[in-house]
Enzyme design. Sequence first.
Site, PDB file in Angstrom:
ATOM      1  N   GLU A 117       3.638   1.302   9.188  1.00 32.94           N
ATOM      2  CA  GLU A 117       4.356   0.188   8.565  1.00 32.94           C
ATOM      3  C   GLU A 117       5.109  -0.691   9.552  1.00 32.94           C
ATOM      4  O   GLU A 117       5.173  -1.910   9.395  1.00 32.94           O
ATOM      5  CB  GLU A 117       5.312   0.694   7.485  1.00 32.94           C
ATOM      6  N   HIS A 160       9.561   7.149  -4.498  1.00 33.24           N
ATOM      7  CA  HIS A 160       8.520   6.194  -4.905  1.00 33.24           C
ATOM      8  C   HIS A 160       8.936   5.375  -6.124  1.00 33.24           C
ATOM      9  O   HIS A 160       8.079   4.897  -6.867  1.00 33.24           O
ATOM     10  CB  HIS A 160       7.217   6.933  -5.242  1.00 33.24           C
TER      11      HIS A 160
HETATM   12  C1  LIG Z   1       5.433   5.860   5.120  1.00 32.00           C
HETATM   13  C2  LIG Z   1       4.379   5.964   4.084  1.00 32.00           C
HETATM   14  N1  LIG Z   1       3.328   5.099   4.091  1.00 32.00           N
HETATM   15  C3  LIG Z   1       2.349   5.169   3.169  1.00 32.00           C
HETATM   16  C4  LIG Z   1       2.382   6.127   2.177  1.00 32.00           C
HETATM   17  C5  LIG Z   1       1.282   6.200   1.095  1.00 32.00           C
HETATM   18  N2  LIG Z   1       0.411   7.352   1.391  1.00 32.00           N
HETATM   19  C6  LIG Z   1       0.598   8.544   0.799  1.00 32.00           C
HETATM   20  S1  LIG Z   1      -0.525   9.692   1.345  1.00 32.00           S
HETATM   21  C7  LIG Z   1      -1.244   8.580   2.388  1.00 32.00           C
HETATM   22  C8  LIG Z   1      -2.414   8.991   3.243  1.00 32.00           C
HETATM   23  C9  LIG Z   1      -2.051  10.091   4.184  1.00 32.00           C
HETATM   24  O1  LIG Z   1      -3.182  10.427   4.945  1.00 32.00           O
HETATM   25  P1  LIG Z   1      -3.170  11.758   5.787  1.00 32.00           P
HETATM   26  O2  LIG Z   1      -1.957  11.788   6.639  1.00 32.00           O
HETATM   27  O3  LIG Z   1      -4.472  11.872   6.501  1.00 32.00           O
HETATM   28  O4  LIG Z   1      -3.007  12.926   4.716  1.00 32.00           O
HETATM   29  P2  LIG Z   1      -4.047  13.311   3.531  1.00 32.00           P
HETATM   30  O5  LIG Z   1      -3.713  12.478   2.353  1.00 32.00           O
HETATM   31  O6  LIG Z   1      -5.410  13.058   4.051  1.00 32.00           O
HETATM   32  O7  LIG Z   1      -3.802  14.760   3.264  1.00 32.00           O
HETATM   33  C10 LIG Z   1      -0.625   7.329   2.311  1.00 32.00           C
HETATM   34  C11 LIG Z   1      -1.015   6.133   3.084  1.00 32.00           C
HETATM   35  C12 LIG Z   1       3.499   7.018   2.177  1.00 32.00           C
HETATM   36  N3  LIG Z   1       3.628   7.954   1.212  1.00 32.00           N
HETATM   37  N4  LIG Z   1       4.457   6.923   3.140  1.00 32.00           N
END
Ligand SMILES: Cc1ncc(C[n+]2csc(CCOP(=O)(O)OP(=O)(O)O)c2C)c(N)n1
Lengths: 339, 339, 328, 328
Positions: C62, C131
Amino acid sequence: MAEAGGTATVVGDAPTVEGFGAEELLDLHRRMVRIRVFETEAGRLMEAGLLPGFLHLYVGQEAVAAGAMATLTDADQITSTHRGHGHAVAKGAAFRPMFAELFGRVDGYCHGRGGSMHINDLSIGMLGANGIVGAGLPIAVGAAFASWYRDDGGIAMTFFGDGASNIGAFHEAANMAAVLKLPVVFVCENNGYAEFTAQDRHMLLTDVADRAAAYGMPSEICDGMDAVAVRLACQRAVDRARAGEGPTLVEAKTYRYYDHQGVKGLRRPYRTEEEVEAWKKRDAIELLEARAAADGVVEAAAFAQVWEETRADSDDAIAFAQASPLPDPSTLTRNVYSD
Amino acid sequence: MAEAGGTATVVGDAPTVEGFGAEELLDLHRRMVRIRVFETEAGRLMEAGLLPGFLHLYVGQEAVAAGAMATLTDADQITSTHRGHGHAVAKGAAFRPMFAELFGRVDGYCHGRGGSMHINDLSIGMLGANGIVGAGLPIAVGAAFASWYRDDGGIAMTFFGDGASNIGAFHEAANMAAVLKLPVVFVCENNGYAEFTAQDRHMLLTDVADRAAAYGMPSEICDGMDAVAVRLACQRAVDRARAGEGPTLVEAKTYRYYDHQGVKGLRRPYRTEEEVEAWKKRDAIELLEARAAADGVVEAAAFAQVWEETRADSDDAIAFAQASPLPDPSTLTRNVYSD
Amino acid sequence: MAVRELTYVKAYNEALHQVMHEDESVFVVGEDVAGYGGVFRMYDGLLEEYGARRMIDTPISEMAIVGLGVGAASRGLRPVVDIMFMDFLAVCLDQVVNQAAKMKFMFGGEVRVPMVVTVASGAGLSAGAQHSQSLEAWLAHTPGLKVAMPSSAHDAKGLMVSAVRDDNPVIMMLNKKLLGAKGDVPEEIYAVPFGEAATLREGSDVTVVALGRMAVEAAAAADQLTGEGISVEVIDPRTVQPLDTDTIVASARRTNRVVVVHEAVTFGGLGAEIAAQIQDVAFDHLDAPVMRVGAPFAPVPFSPALENVYVPDRGRIADACRRILARG
Amino acid sequence: MAVRELTYVKAYNEALHQVMHEDESVFVVGEDVAGYGGVFRMYDGLLEEYGARRMIDTPISEMAIVGLGVGAASRGLRPVVDIMFMDFLAVCLDQVVNQAAKMKFMFGGEVRVPMVVTVASGAGLSAGAQHSQSLEAWLAHTPGLKVAMPSSAHDAKGLMVSAVRDDNPVIMMLNKKLLGAKGDVPEEIYAVPFGEAATLREGSDVTVVALGRMAVEAAAAADQLTGEGISVEVIDPRTVQPLDTDTIVASARRTNRVVVVHEAVTFGGLGAEIAAQIQDVAFDHLDAPVMRVGAPFAPVPFSPALENVYVPDRGRIADACRRILARG
Ligand SMILES: Cc1ncc(C[n+]2csc(CCOP(=O)(O)OP(=O)(O)O)c2C)c(N)n1
Ligand SMILES: Cc1ncc(C[n+]2csc(CCOP(=O)(O)OP(=O)(O)O)c2C)c(N)n1
Ligand SMILES: [Mg+2]
Ligand SMILES: [Mg+2]
């Protein structure tokens, strides 16, 4: 294990169960089965419209939480992610308060205040799932600091995804842990996707483990579908931490079977059915059951019993959760502050 | 230049001035001398209590700004740091509005609104110094994005210190630039200290350049006391950027002669006099003058003239700045918004 | 002008389709905005129509996403930066408040930062404490930023058009619970000006100033109270920075009683700013103190049993109106 | 009890010496806090006295610094996290507002997060737009946080002792311009309780509620006005979260006129919250609207010529008192 910077890939040629007795295998198996059953049931309940809020299911990645948690004691601390049920269950969380929390009831781990993304259990060193990507990493470094400060022999382990390795908090936490030589293990669960974005579109490296070199931190890659391989890799990292040799980054190559959120794939396809099926062929639980049976270390009956007991536990917990009262609105502003 | 990951060290065995004509050498020399004179005078004025606010002087690091800026045009964009005077001067900023800003006068680059840490000149692609460590990096990535978007052939270059390489914004900006393959050059001025903390206490690596591998980004290390070496290294990175080959990290090993803030060392010593003297023996301006004279490329007189002209320019600018009116309080809330 | 029903999120999406068609310098950047069309479907169809050059998917970074917007905007582009949940502003606030918001002023005036940062705000979906927040009070307190809080499909489109055309950093707060709410939306492109409140209901007994989704609840409360013979004027500021104090104060002078409503916690919320301004300039016209209705001083709870009483609704707003009228 | 003059920063430093002596679980972490003693000398002598285990220098990584504090606090330690300039909270706010502040509530109550985050706030030193802010309004609007704003050496020590002993995350705002201000400070350790305002001057004509350094300016204005026969009561809330509304309201009921002063920009500042509360509970006692004195709606300017008029001072406070009294 690789020196700072280098990484030892063991994906694919996983160690057999040699050296692992029935007890250890059944322990890994039980942790995985408990996650699989809990998550499958949670998914079913959500599809049935019985659960409020978001649900990020862990199904497919069980070997990582099981193998990693098998190297820790209740005194060791973990921090988790939005996809945290597997970590909690593998660390020893009980089904009743977990399901109760998903239902938003008073008997939930957060008494209905937190929900899926904030499940925690301080009594077993589960410092919480987290709704903010990357936020658990610095907190784990702090938990490790507390053990270092008290010299209590404890360590911390933090879980994060391939996508989370791109956020600033990961960078700062890894460097901080390395500079202060703290007893923490960074476990990256690389399931190839950040939400709906494939890894090759959010970073140019194939292995997140290669990022450890930027902090002078050793790293290791393991097969995230093989609980034995994960346990062996994490054990080496945990031993380093306990020996005061500082942090290690362990990358487990794994896969989530369900969608990023919920069960069924929503809207646009972002991965193929073939890809999903290919990974399911290497299902961690089936792999362990087959290997152990082949080597004759554990009888099929023992595994069957685990499934049975777990299903019974889950049925009981769901009934318990649904019978649990909703929180009393008059208690809404409790616990905003400690007094 | 090194492949993604590897780094080519050229510190020490710097290229001679071969291949560099008098014009190029005098250009580098003039940029360095202008910085040296500006900063020395600014330091003197601050010691005399004539300047409000903070002052982070660039003296000692002149070869980096000079060598780097010699590879850019006015259409190329840079973002700078709290130690930004050198970058502005080398990019072509005029002394009058620079001194006027330090004095907080209306004729300053920020009309007295910004001060030392916010000097900028959009007409020459100087997108501003910055008071927040690491904040300039993502902004430079955005400036590079604009050139990519418009395909205007421009690039962006961002400067940051060894200490800044530990903050999240560096990590996110570097990965973003690499994934989007943007035309940006990351120039790390490694002067061995983050405020009063030596590099070996804020990171475990010797070379910040080694962090580029975490982003699949190529990197190069150069002698930050040798403007020719810096220019050559930056030129290779700039060429890659212009050719659409993506970002590069260039690390220049350098040193600041003055204290982190202000001129004289405050309170506790955090580095030895010997260390400072040792670096001064390799002073970038003396090095260039001596080499060029030895090779007979430039006559001593030419260098002398640069010093003379620069001092005259500086004297004029200081007089101009001190004569410039203070901002009118009735204009205080202007330019909070664009209309 | 042809008007038809669209959902709030489709109206926002249509605004983007039209401004991107109108202005080639507009692009969208964020996590899963291109290939997936945004987790809330805000960006559906834009990749197909405008291609990968103008629809940029990013890593989870971000600080770099907003920074990319700041740098691109300072170079004359018009970035629409998507930060998904408003709560995530906490991981990139520096680029929003210390860079984008202050750049023009501290640089001396030359630069312009025409950037929109879109966030999904608000509670009511059991999304939990991280959220569900409404953080407009932080942003409206930051000189250099503008903050829009559309309460209808019509305004989601019209305010977004204004946001993109504005030469300043604008925070576009889309309320998660309103995304699927339908409303009449003109087909062609139109702008809802910033700093102009909408009077959703005209009334004479009490004025209710309500932010974002609360304006919908306030209107419902007003309709309900009409049946009780209570005439409620409902004002939706639409943007809280700038804030249309004139319309609010004019109404307060007529009704002599004001209730201010928002989802954010009451303490330190913008209800305080609005109340402070009203009592300042309409002091002699008030028959009762300005009353504030907001969330209690606690994080947003997960369980619907708690969240439903946490977030203000038409019932609590109607009660507040009855109470302020009961007062001498 | 032996009392002697100490500077504000030395009083803060003495509090740390004494709480670290009293409680082995207290440690300090931040940039240049150990070897250098802090850029404002806040931590002088602590490394020598308590060693490198309890005085931790870190890389420039605010998110990880605060996160280290959150994790350590949740494990029972009492971290004092130094973030240098308050403006830098923007690079680590997630750990402060989404983690530390919400953890106890969203976890269900078991955990405690006894962490102090010390920041230097305030304008007046030509430090520019990114090194001069007063952001208490953001933090006081965040359930789970406490916010202290000492205005004297005595309170800098006493509030810090309370902050470290508190089981919640506390933001300790030290005003940069007060660091060298001298005041009487008892030698032994003592605590100034949170949520208890100090009445710096008793008066009957008008009440001035002033935050942080503005309390010093308000007291000076009061003394000046005494000469004009105007009796001013000056209240320093000392903590804005919790806020001692009772003391403020009781005074308002007596003087019937209130001026609220802070360094932060007026719009959306805590002056609005205080004004909204006063008009709510003391409505019938007010002879004039609550008046607010704060910074104009602009970033903090660099040039002293501008900054001197930007930041409120005794002159502007005195004028406000005269104006509110001039009103019928
Ligand atoms: C700071 C922040 N940015 C975006 C999000 C939205 N978000 C939740 S899970 C996710 C993807 C995370 O990917 P990864 O770290 O690979 O974990 P996975 O979901 O694959 O287990 C995102 C972008 C968030 N919760 N917090
Ligand atoms: C986010 C942030 N943290 C801390 C500071 C305070 N600070 C200003 S300069 C500096 C040191 C920077 O070190 P480095 O990046 O090596 O640059 P150098 O000063 O050596 O040129 C620090 C910690 C800041 N301005 N911003
Ligand atoms: Mg992933
Ligand atoms: Mg440095």
